[in-house]
Design a protein around this motif. Structure first.
Motif, PDB file in Angstrom:
ATOM      1  N   TYR A  55       4.000   9.444  -5.719  1.00 61.12           N
ATOM      2  CA  TYR A  55       2.741   9.131  -6.396  1.00 61.12           C
ATOM      3  C   TYR A  55       2.245  10.347  -7.174  1.00 61.12           C
ATOM      4  CZ  TYR A  55      -1.809   7.093  -7.142  1.00 61.12           C
ATOM      5  OH  TYR A  55      -2.930   6.582  -7.716  1.00 61.12           O
ATOM      6  N   MET A  74       0.327   6.290   0.119  1.00 63.58           N
ATOM      7  CA  MET A  74       1.170   5.777  -0.961  1.00 63.58           C
ATOM      8  C   MET A  74       2.626   6.113  -0.722  1.00 63.58           C
ATOM      9  SD  MET A  74      -0.915   4.340  -3.011  1.00 63.58           S
ATOM     10  CE  MET A  74      -0.385   4.206  -4.686  1.00 63.58           C
TER      11      MET A  74
ATOM     12  N   SER B 171      -6.995   2.938  -5.614  1.00 60.40           N
ATOM     13  CA  SER B 171      -5.909   3.768  -5.064  1.00 60.40           C
ATOM     14  C   SER B 171      -5.638   5.000  -5.910  1.00 60.40           C
ATOM     15  CB  SER B 171      -4.626   2.968  -4.869  1.00 60.40           C
ATOM     16  OG  SER B 171      -4.173   2.365  -6.030  1.00 60.40           O
TER      17      SER B 171
END
Lengths: 147, 258
Positions: A55, A74, B171
């Motif tokens: 990420y 993530m 996110s």
């Protein structure tokens, strides 16, 4: 269109033309078969699935705690094993204990919502067995759910 | 047309390939069978990913970019095997699903225009943020940095960015905070930095606390506690492209000594 003035000959000609058109259409049906042969190759223009990239947002040594939590989340999405372990660990109380506590809890809280007549009935039932002081004490004190 | 003989793909892995080369895939015994069985056969074989720089053509794969051929063998988690060409370029071409850093250049009513380094600017709707409604608008000004992903990106349409993922959560995407430093590097370096277990990132993380955002469009944003620390990280990341591992370790050793 105008079919009244058509002769049998022109009708035959038209039918032949229609058949030719249909037979040309029949040719097109062959090509999809060829395309199906190569369906196991998927074209992809992005590098993400090829190289398993991480990420893009990162934080180190606690500079941004939210991003650090996000990094763990993530990057573990690609490794789904960790997620399954976490789900099992979250239950602090086992299912059996929950069922036992709920059983006693329903009774004690249910008494709170009884109307006055029903409460007196309960009190009379208690008095038959015990003295007067005990049920009044039991009524005032909070009854702990028995373990 | 001269029929170019194809080379088996697995023989070229790790070698330089040029546009026009034809790579043959290993022959499968199922291909000679009846066409009716193709449905079941494809499921058994597993999907082969034909990545950037390669195109499906004729007998096998045709190379469209010059670079080194990479191969990832078929594994359990990530599906079937993959072939792609590791090429180097500075110009970014928007690709669907890529996370990029963009600069807001215009704010017109319901839409923001964002510069992502491609041939045209991407559009970003004000509703594409977490918790955004028609009344609750996100606080985005011209000149802000945005970290988002492409929802639409092909050669026929204007690229569209969103700061929200498929489940509606941010996110990590959205407006990137105040301060920090934005600079541009080549796309190959970004992929090297984003690779799992990247040595450069691991070594830098030992120095001092800092925050880093890497966009697939070649843009990197760094923020550390002081301006000097920020600039040191910027210089190391820019120089990383041409330094060997030895030189880099020497440079970092000098820094941690200071």
């Amino acid at each position: 269109f105008m079919q009244r003035s058509l002769d049998s000959q022109t009708k035959k000609q038209l039918e032949e033309e229609e058949k030719k058109i249909i037979s040309e259409e029949h040719w097109y049906l062959d090509l999809p078969d060829l395309k199906e042969k190569e369906s196991f190759i998927i074209e992809e223009r992005s590098f993400m699935p090829c190289e398993d990239l991480l990420y893009g947002r990162m934080s180190f040594k606690g500079f941004n705690p939210e991003i650090e939590k996000l990094m763990v989340q993530m990057n573990s999405k690609s490794k789904k094993e960790e997620m399954e372990v976490d789900d099992k660990m979250e239950a602090d109380v086992s299912d059996e204990e929950m069922a036992r506590r709920y059983e006693t809890l329903v009774g004690t809280i249910g008494k709170k919502f009884l109307k006055k007549r029903d409460q007196r009935v309960l009190q009379d039932e208690d008095e038959d067995e015990n003295s007067n002081t005990r049920p009044s004490k039991a009524k005032k004190m909070f009854l702990k759910p028995q373990d | 047309v001269m029929a170019a003989r194809g080379v088996p793909a697995e023989a070229c892995v790790g070698q330089l390939v040029l546009p026009g080369d034809v790579l043959l895939l290993p022959a499968h015994p199922d291909e000679d069978g009846e066409r009716l069985r193709l449905g079941a056969g494809a499921a058994r074989r597993g999907r082969l990913l034909c990545g950037p720089g390669l195109r499906r053509g004729g007998a096998g794969l045709t190379v469209t970019k010059c670079g080194l051929l990479r191969h990832r063998p078929a594994g359990g988690g990530s599906g079937g095997g993959a072939f792609w060409v590791d090429s180097q370029q500075k110009r970014y071409v928007p690709v669907k699903g890529d996370h990029v850093i963009g600069i807001v250049t215009a704010k017109t009513g319901d839409l923001f225009k964002v510069d992502v380094g491609g041939s045209e600017q991407a559009s970003l709707s004000y509703l594409a943020f977490e918790g955004a409604t028609k009344r609750n608008r996100p606080n985005v000004q011209v000149g802000d940095l945005i970290y988002g992903q492409f929802l639409v990106a092909n050669k026929d349409m204007e690229p569209e960015l969103v700061c929200i993922d498929s489940s509606g959560r941010a996110s990590g995407m959205g407006v990137i905070g105040q301060d920090g430093f934005l600079f541009k590097v080549s796309l190959g370096l970004i992929r090297k930095l984003l690779a799992p277990k990247c040595e450069i990132i691991q070594e830098l993380s030992q120095l001092y606390p800092f925050e880093l955002v890497l966009g697939m469009n070649g843009r990197i944003w760094v923020k550390a506690k002081t301006v000097q620390q920020t600039l040191i990280i910027v210089n190391i990341l820019e120089a990383c492209e041409y330094m060997t591992a030895e030189q880099r370790k020497q440079a970092l050793a000098k820094l941690s000594a200071n």
